[in-house]
Design a protein around this motif. Sequence first.
Motif, PDB file in Angstrom:
ATOM      1  N   ASP A   1       0.813  -1.212   0.000  1.00 24.94           N
ATOM      2  CA  ASP A   1       0.000   0.000   0.000  1.00 24.94           C
ATOM      3  C   ASP A   1       0.847   1.263   0.000  1.00 24.94           C
ATOM      4  OD1 ASP A   1      -2.247  -1.601   0.112  1.00 24.94           O
ATOM      5  OD2 ASP A   1      -2.395  -1.501   2.306  1.00 24.94           O
ATOM      6  N   ARG A   2       2.133   1.131   0.316  1.00 24.43           N
ATOM      7  CA  ARG A   2       2.996   2.301   0.482  1.00 24.43           C
ATOM      8  C   ARG A   2       4.195   2.290  -0.458  1.00 24.43           C
ATOM      9  NH1 ARG A   2      -0.929   3.776   2.562  1.00 24.43           N
ATOM     10  NH2 ARG A   2      -1.302   4.388   4.725  1.00 24.43           N
ATOM     11  N   VAL A   3       4.158   1.457  -1.467  1.00 25.57           N
ATOM     12  CA  VAL A   3       5.289   1.394  -2.395  1.00 25.57           C
ATOM     13  C   VAL A   3       5.454   2.729  -3.111  1.00 25.57           C
ATOM     14  CG1 VAL A   3       6.120   0.359  -4.541  1.00 25.57           C
ATOM     15  CG2 VAL A   3       5.181  -1.087  -2.734  1.00 25.57           C
ATOM     16  N   ASN A   4       6.652   3.245  -3.086  1.00 26.22           N
ATOM     17  CA  ASN A   4       6.956   4.501  -3.771  1.00 26.22           C
ATOM     18  C   ASN A   4       7.066   4.248  -5.275  1.00 26.22           C
ATOM     19  OD1 ASN A   4       9.331   6.372  -4.906  1.00 26.22           O
ATOM     20  ND2 ASN A   4       8.200   7.489  -3.336  1.00 26.22           N
ATOM     21  N   HIS A   5       6.257   4.946  -6.058  1.00 29.87           N
ATOM     22  CA  HIS A   5       6.203   4.696  -7.495  1.00 29.87           C
ATOM     23  C   HIS A   5       7.522   4.975  -8.198  1.00 29.87           C
ATOM     24  CE1 HIS A   5       1.506   5.042  -7.742  1.00 29.87           C
ATOM     25  NE2 HIS A   5       1.927   3.969  -7.121  1.00 29.87           N
ATOM     26  N   ASP A   6       8.210   6.036  -7.785  1.00 27.31           N
ATOM     27  CA  ASP A   6       9.462   6.376  -8.453  1.00 27.31           C
ATOM     28  C   ASP A   6      10.514   5.288  -8.249  1.00 27.31           C
ATOM     29  OD1 ASP A   6       8.460   8.775  -9.412  1.00 27.31           O
ATOM     30  OD2 ASP A   6       9.149   9.928  -7.682  1.00 27.31           O
ATOM     31  N   LYS A   7      10.598   4.787  -7.023  1.00 28.01           N
ATOM     32  CA  LYS A   7      11.595   3.738  -6.769  1.00 28.01           C
ATOM     33  C   LYS A   7      11.208   2.448  -7.489  1.00 28.01           C
ATOM     34  CE  LYS A   7      14.464   1.588  -3.305  1.00 28.01           C
ATOM     35  NZ  LYS A   7      14.962   1.608  -1.912  1.00 28.01           N
ATOM     36  N   LEU A   8       9.910   2.134  -7.499  1.00 27.44           N
ATOM     37  CA  LEU A   8       9.467   0.939  -8.215  1.00 27.44           C
ATOM     38  C   LEU A   8       9.777   1.055  -9.700  1.00 27.44           C
ATOM     39  CD1 LEU A   8       7.998  -1.732  -8.572  1.00 27.44           C
ATOM     40  CD2 LEU A   8       5.832  -0.487  -8.527  1.00 27.44           C
TER      41      LEU A   8
ATOM     42  N   ILE B  28      11.989  -1.331 -12.257  1.00 17.45           N
ATOM     43  CA  ILE B  28      11.493  -1.860 -13.533  1.00 17.45           C
ATOM     44  C   ILE B  28      12.393  -1.422 -14.677  1.00 17.45           C
ATOM     45  CG2 ILE B  28       9.551  -1.849 -15.142  1.00 17.45           C
ATOM     46  CD1 ILE B  28       7.706  -1.418 -12.731  1.00 17.45           C
ATOM     47  N   ALA B  29      12.862  -0.178 -14.638  1.00 13.03           N
ATOM     48  CA  ALA B  29      13.696   0.355 -15.723  1.00 13.03           C
ATOM     49  C   ALA B  29      15.025  -0.391 -15.839  1.00 13.03           C
ATOM     50  CB  ALA B  29      13.947   1.843 -15.501  1.00 13.03           C
ATOM     51  N   LYS B  30      15.457  -1.046 -14.756  1.00 10.90           N
ATOM     52  CA  LYS B  30      16.673  -1.848 -14.838  1.00 10.90           C
ATOM     53  C   LYS B  30      16.459  -3.100 -15.678  1.00 10.90           C
ATOM     54  CE  LYS B  30      18.339  -0.392 -10.265  1.00 10.90           C
ATOM     55  NZ  LYS B  30      18.652  -0.843  -8.884  1.00 10.90           N
ATOM     56  N   ARG B  31      15.190  -3.475 -15.876  1.00  7.89           N
ATOM     57  CA  ARG B  31      14.862  -4.702 -16.595  1.00  7.89           C
ATOM     58  C   ARG B  31      14.149  -4.442 -17.916  1.00  7.89           C
ATOM     59  NH1 ARG B  31      14.096  -9.385 -12.948  1.00  7.89           N
ATOM     60  NH2 ARG B  31      14.935  -8.893 -10.906  1.00  7.89           N
ATOM     61  N   VAL B  32      13.600  -3.262 -18.092  1.00  8.56           N
ATOM     62  CA  VAL B  32      12.816  -2.935 -19.290  1.00  8.56           C
ATOM     63  C   VAL B  32      13.410  -1.713 -19.967  1.00  8.56           C
ATOM     64  CG1 VAL B  32      10.561  -2.184 -20.156  1.00  8.56           C
ATOM     65  CG2 VAL B  32      10.682  -3.900 -18.334  1.00  8.56           C
ATOM     66  N   GLU B  33      13.723  -1.812 -21.249  1.00 10.94           N
ATOM     67  CA  GLU B  33      14.281  -0.690 -21.986  1.00 10.94           C
ATOM     68  C   GLU B  33      13.251   0.040 -22.842  1.00 10.94           C
ATOM     69  OE1 GLU B  33      17.752  -1.660 -24.226  1.00 10.94           O
ATOM     70  OE2 GLU B  33      18.692  -2.772 -22.583  1.00 10.94           O
ATOM     71  N   ASP B  34      12.157  -0.609 -23.131  1.00 12.69           N
ATOM     72  CA  ASP B  34      11.140   0.000 -23.992  1.00 12.69           C
ATOM     73  C   ASP B  34      10.428   1.114 -23.231  1.00 12.69           C
ATOM     74  OD1 ASP B  34       8.819   0.560 -25.560  1.00 12.69           O
ATOM     75  OD2 ASP B  34       9.008  -1.411 -26.495  1.00 12.69           O
ATOM     76  N   LYS B  35      10.642   2.353 -23.671  1.00 16.17           N
ATOM     77  CA  LYS B  35      10.086   3.509 -22.977  1.00 16.17           C
ATOM     78  C   LYS B  35       8.560   3.506 -23.010  1.00 16.17           C
ATOM     79  CE  LYS B  35      14.258   4.978 -22.311  1.00 16.17           C
ATOM     80  NZ  LYS B  35      14.893   4.768 -20.990  1.00 16.17           N
ATOM     81  N   ARG B  36       7.984   2.956 -24.061  1.00 13.81           N
ATOM     82  CA  ARG B  36       6.520   2.900 -24.147  1.00 13.81           C
ATOM     83  C   ARG B  36       5.943   1.987 -23.079  1.00 13.81           C
ATOM     84  NH1 ARG B  36       6.440   0.522 -29.916  1.00 13.81           N
ATOM     85  NH2 ARG B  36       8.107  -0.601 -28.845  1.00 13.81           N
ATOM     86  N   LEU B  37       6.615   0.878 -22.824  1.00  9.95           N
ATOM     87  CA  LEU B  37       6.138  -0.048 -21.806  1.00  9.95           C
ATOM     88  C   LEU B  37       6.322   0.546 -20.415  1.00  9.95           C
ATOM     89  CD1 LEU B  37       4.922  -2.687 -20.982  1.00  9.95           C
ATOM     90  CD2 LEU B  37       7.147  -3.787 -21.244  1.00  9.95           C
ATOM     91  N   LEU B  38       7.440   1.232 -20.198  1.00  9.86           N
ATOM     92  CA  LEU B  38       7.645   1.897 -18.915  1.00  9.86           C
ATOM     93  C   LEU B  38       6.547   2.930 -18.670  1.00  9.86           C
ATOM     94  CD1 LEU B  38      11.514   2.435 -18.992  1.00  9.86           C
ATOM     95  CD2 LEU B  38      10.246   0.844 -17.537  1.00  9.86           C
ATOM     96  N   LYS B  39       6.198   3.683 -19.704  1.00 10.92           N
ATOM     97  CA  LYS B  39       5.139   4.677 -19.568  1.00 10.92           C
ATOM     98  C   LYS B  39       3.799   4.009 -19.287  1.00 10.92           C
ATOM     99  CE  LYS B  39       2.847   8.493 -21.962  1.00 10.92           C
ATOM    100  NZ  LYS B  39       2.758   9.276 -23.239  1.00 10.92           N
ATOM    101  N   LEU B  40       3.528   2.884 -19.946  1.00  5.70           N
ATOM    102  CA  LEU B  40       2.267   2.174 -19.739  1.00  5.70           C
ATOM    103  C   LEU B  40       2.151   1.679 -18.303  1.00  5.70           C
ATOM    104  CD1 LEU B  40      -0.343   0.961 -20.938  1.00  5.70           C
ATOM    105  CD2 LEU B  40       0.997  -1.084 -21.523  1.00  5.70           C
ATOM    106  N   ILE B  41       3.224   1.105 -17.765  1.00  6.41           N
ATOM    107  CA  ILE B  41       3.183   0.628 -16.383  1.00  6.41           C
ATOM    108  C   ILE B  41       2.988   1.794 -15.424  1.00  6.41           C
ATOM    109  CG2 ILE B  41       4.518  -0.507 -14.566  1.00  6.41           C
ATOM    110  CD1 ILE B  41       5.859  -2.179 -16.756  1.00  6.41           C
ATOM    111  N   ARG B  42       3.642   2.908 -15.717  1.00  6.01           N
ATOM    112  CA  ARG B  42       3.486   4.093 -14.870  1.00  6.01           C
ATOM    113  C   ARG B  42       2.032   4.570 -14.853  1.00  6.01           C
ATOM    114  NH1 ARG B  42       5.893   7.432 -10.957  1.00  6.01           N
ATOM    115  NH2 ARG B  42       7.925   7.413 -11.997  1.00  6.01           N
ATOM    116  N   VAL B  43       1.377   4.622 -16.024  1.00  6.09           N
ATOM    117  CA  VAL B  43      -0.011   5.108 -16.039  1.00  6.09           C
ATOM    118  C   VAL B  43      -0.952   4.111 -15.369  1.00  6.09           C
ATOM    119  CG1 VAL B  43       0.314   6.602 -18.049  1.00  6.09           C
ATOM    120  CG2 VAL B  43      -0.445   4.247 -18.389  1.00  6.09           C
ATOM    121  N   PHE B  44      -0.634   2.828 -15.406  1.00  2.00           N
ATOM    122  CA  PHE B  44      -1.429   1.865 -14.651  1.00  2.00           C
ATOM    123  C   PHE B  44      -1.296   2.132 -13.148  1.00  2.00           C
ATOM    124  CE2 PHE B  44      -1.624  -1.286 -18.293  1.00  2.00           C
ATOM    125  CZ  PHE B  44      -3.013  -1.310 -18.340  1.00  2.00           C
TER     126      PHE B  44
END
Length: 331
Positions: free
Chosen positions: A193-200, A204-220
């Motif tokens: 319930d308290r996970v910091n989005h920026d740190k999460l 994820i960015a250490k494992r995913v290079e596709d900027k579109r997918l990173l943006k999609l996960i962020r908007v979710f």
Amino acid sequence: MNLEGDNRLNLQLRLDFSSAPTGEARQAGREDIESPSAVSEPERPANTRRTMEDVCERANLKKALRQVRSNKGSAGVDGMTVDQLGDYLKQHWPVIREQLLNGTYEPKPVRRVEIPKPDGGGVRKLGIPTVLDRFIQQAVMQVLQKQWNPTFSLHSYGFRPRRSAHQAVAQAQQYIAQGYGWVIDLDLEKFFDRVNHDKLMGQIAKRVEDKRLLKLIRVFLNAGVMENGLVSPSVEGTPQGGPLSPLLSNLVLDELDQELECRGHRFVRYADDCNIYVRSERAGHRVMESISRFITQNSSSRSTRQRARWHDRRNGSSSDSALRLVRTSSA
């Protein structure tokens, strides 16, 4: 730790994504699903992996739809049911696909649902995405799980392919039989319930290079929560209730898993329940204090409260240490 009831329902259902309503729309829909070149794609940096193309691959989408249908579940904030999803995709998939590939897809807020906990200790809050968002999350999860799962700890048993609650129980029993009768029981439910989005997102960015997918996960993550007709912003936490949530939860706690492994601890983690097995009460207190320090320093959350309980598995006795630790970390 209650590790029972991990049954999964798998039904084989079929959807032909290639169909569309009529005429040119039907042909456009068929070409769009069967040929990635049918949609004009934006220019992307040369070093960006094309993971979103894997997400939108036809076989992956059909598998995702089968899973969403088999999971059933209630409607989200838009009222669309699982049974209505197939027809909706036949009509709107070309537009949705283009939004996913150019990074403009916007999910709807999740619907807040409270369900009673099995042990009667209050309720668990869930965030139910719309069935369309569940379908997209499922497609994303399938691609990322294939990449991430081999890197997760062997001591993590929850929501992973070919791993089960029964295996977790068997491993725990083996530790106890070896003389590790004292158990540090960490209930990490509130952690999510308290996970910091920026740190999460950094993890994820250490494992995913596709900027579109990173943006999609962020908007979710930032989609918001509707409760009693009002939408509240999502500024922290990983909403539990969507197909992507268990994978993100395992990623959040992978750092803890790796630390416990490096220290040589015997432990079992199933989702937000983690048990560490030691030989004595003295060792248990020492480990609990050191792990508490580690979580405080490395937590993805701003404020996580945990309760540590002591159980002597050898004679069935237990005591509650009443130790409550407040976790803080920079946002």
